[in-house]
Design an enzyme around this catalytic site. Structure first.
Site, mmCIF file in Angstrom:
data_model
loop_
_atom_site.group_PDB
_atom_site.id
_atom_site.type_symbol
_atom_site.label_atom_id
_atom_site.label_comp_id
_atom_site.label_asym_id
_atom_site.label_seq_id
_atom_site.Cartn_x
_atom_site.Cartn_y
_atom_site.Cartn_z
ATOM 1 N N ALA A 38 -15.540 1.425 1.579
ATOM 2 C CA ALA A 38 -15.288 0.753 0.299
ATOM 3 C C ALA A 38 -13.796 0.846 -0.015
ATOM 4 O O ALA A 38 -13.352 1.766 -0.698
ATOM 5 C CB ALA A 38 -16.114 1.381 -0.821
ATOM 6 N N GLN B 181 18.596 -3.760 9.857
ATOM 7 C CA GLN B 181 19.350 -4.725 10.649
ATOM 8 C C GLN B 181 20.858 -4.579 10.412
ATOM 9 O O GLN B 181 21.647 -4.638 11.358
ATOM 10 C CB GLN B 181 18.907 -6.146 10.282
ATOM 11 N N LEU C 122 -11.066 6.669 -5.689
ATOM 12 C CA LEU C 122 -11.847 5.434 -5.767
ATOM 13 C C LEU C 122 -12.291 4.987 -4.374
ATOM 14 O O LEU C 122 -13.468 4.742 -4.138
ATOM 15 C CB LEU C 122 -11.021 4.340 -6.452
ATOM 16 N N THR D 270 -4.438 10.226 -2.464
ATOM 17 C CA THR D 270 -3.046 10.674 -2.501
ATOM 18 C C THR D 270 -2.924 12.021 -3.205
ATOM 19 O O THR D 270 -3.525 12.231 -4.260
ATOM 20 C CB THR D 270 -2.174 9.638 -3.223
ATOM 21 N N GLU E 80 -3.231 0.669 -3.759
ATOM 22 C CA GLU E 80 -3.578 0.142 -5.089
ATOM 23 C C GLU E 80 -3.891 -1.352 -5.030
ATOM 24 O O GLU E 80 -3.549 -2.122 -5.918
ATOM 25 C CB GLU E 80 -2.495 0.459 -6.125
ATOM 26 N N PRO F 85 -14.634 5.399 2.942
ATOM 27 C CA PRO F 85 -14.547 4.867 4.307
ATOM 28 C C PRO F 85 -15.028 3.416 4.423
ATOM 29 O O PRO F 85 -14.465 2.625 5.176
ATOM 30 C CB PRO F 85 -15.441 5.818 5.103
ATOM 31 N N SER G 119 -11.051 -2.464 -0.199
ATOM 32 C CA SER G 119 -10.841 -3.601 -1.105
ATOM 33 C C SER G 119 -12.104 -3.895 -1.911
ATOM 34 O O SER G 119 -12.032 -4.312 -3.070
ATOM 35 C CB SER G 119 -10.424 -4.850 -0.311
#
Length: 385
Positions: free
Chosen positions: A136, A343, A131, A164, A370, A134, A138
């Site tokens: 496009a 920590q 989807l 992915t 996502e 470069p 969000s």
């Protein structure tokens, strides 16, 4: 008041508990031993894929009618959660197989489902989702990848980024512009195969975390595909993409939940063994408060995630809000809990000799992919219950 052991509201079924036991045993025996090396060498977790395929847990969401396990949304969440508890990179195998193939399940023709879901269910192929671009991210509707009709074929040209398992997956759900005048309503979805002429891949990205899951650009150079590989009707691709994310954001919540649980489990064991000032540091109230907060946040994230999975299965009207809420909350929790785990281990937590350092790096991506958590808040605000 007398208690009732058979009050099943707010708890998974016995079958879900049995699945958790099975996938936890598999993860600890066959995936965890390789997690550090997978991260260190930034290599694909082949051992995890082999183990998941051998146990039919690599794509449990595929319906039985196409040779799959037909697992419900909660079962899929539990598989991803338990794998992510030991190795987030490996959890992207079942998670992205669902993400990539869900558009076909939701909107594809019967022929398309038979052709592509059966090899996925058998473990012969993996499925990725293309989807983002470069320019496009969000703003997915701003994509530039184009598909032009040519007789009974479509010709694709463009670039997808942040894909992915690119290069490993055999199949790709690709969103492309088929009518530039209609913005989101001019986007269509297609199945593209790795072997299609004109498909190529960029170099693997050098990432902060999830190093075992290859992330690459995918290039389409005059890729000619049959028209029957369109998923759904022309112009419905963006709607299918958004509907898909309503369901699959919950799988990212599951990843976040798993890595938070894994970091908490390790840190809890460590503070019981580590001694300072003559006693285990777990005896100090400051440490106990940290552990209590970590456990509380994890449990809240789990309840939200499991409830969202149930809504995904039922197709509840408020799924869009609940899926975004689960993803956003659980990923924020994952970052907080893994940071606290580092920590609690002190200087050791900052080294690669201990797993919490890797878990902290892996957790970060769950706030980003996502849909960033800022975008999740936009989605929630637009869909307030």
């Amino acid at each position: 008041m007398a208690g009732s052991a058979d009050f099943d509201l707010y708890r998974p079924s016995e079958e879900h508990d049995m699945l958790r036991d099975a996938i936890r045993s598999l993860s600890e025996a066959k995936i965890a031993p390789f997690a550090a090396a997978v991260d260190e060498d930034a290599r694909f977790p082949q051992e995890a894929l082999d183990a998941l395929v051998a146990s039919d847990l690599h794509a449990v969401h595929v319906p039985e009618s196409y040779g799959g396990a037909g697992a419900d949304a909660l079962a899929t969440v539990i598989v991803i959660e338990e794998v992510a508890r030991v190795c987030v990179s490996s959890s992207l195998i079942p998670a992205v197989n669902k993400l990539g193939s869900l558009p076909v399940i939701l909107s594809g023709s019967e022929d398309l489902k038979k052709k592509y879901l059966a090899p996925l269910a058998k473990g012969d192929a993996m499925f990725s989702y293309a989807l983002s671009e470069p320019d496009a991210g969000s703003d997915a509707a701003g994509m530039r990848t184009k598909a032009v009709r040519d007789g009974d074929h479509w010709i694709l040209n463009g670039v997808k980024r942040w894909i992915t398992n690119a290069g490993v997956s055999e199949y790709y759900t690709v969103m492309a512009v088929t009518d530039p005048t209609k913005r989101s309503k001019g986007i269509s979805a297609f199945v593209v195969e790795k072997s299609d002429p004109g498909v190529s891949f960029g170099a693997p990205e050098k990432k902060l975390g999830i190093k075992g899951s290859p992330t690459r650009e995918v290039y389409f150079d005059n890729v000619r595909i049959p028209a029957d590989r369109m998923i759904g009707e022309e112009g419905t691709g963006f709607a299918t993409a958004m509907k898909t994310l309503d369901h699959t954001r919950i799988t990212i919540a599951a990843q976040a939940l798993g890595v938070a649980q894994g970091a908490f489990d390790y840190a809890k064991g460590y503070v019981q063994e580590r001694k300072q000032f003559g006693k285990p540091i777990a005896d100090f109230q400051g440490i106990q408060f940290m552990l209590a907060d970590m456990a509380m946040k994890i449990e809240a994230a789990r309840q939200l995630t499991y409830a969202a999975a149930a809504k995904s299965e039922r197709l509840d009207a408020d799924l869009t809000f609940q899926g975004a809420a689960a993803k956003c909350f659980a990923s924020d929790v994952a970052m907080e809990v893994t940071t606290d785990a580092v920590q609690l281990l002190g200087g050791y937590g900052y080294t690669r000799d201990y797993p919490v350092e890797r878990m902290m790096r892996d957790a970060k991506i769950t706030q980003i992919y996502e849909g960033t958590n800022q975008v999740q808040r936009i989605v929630m605000a637009r869909n307030l219950p």
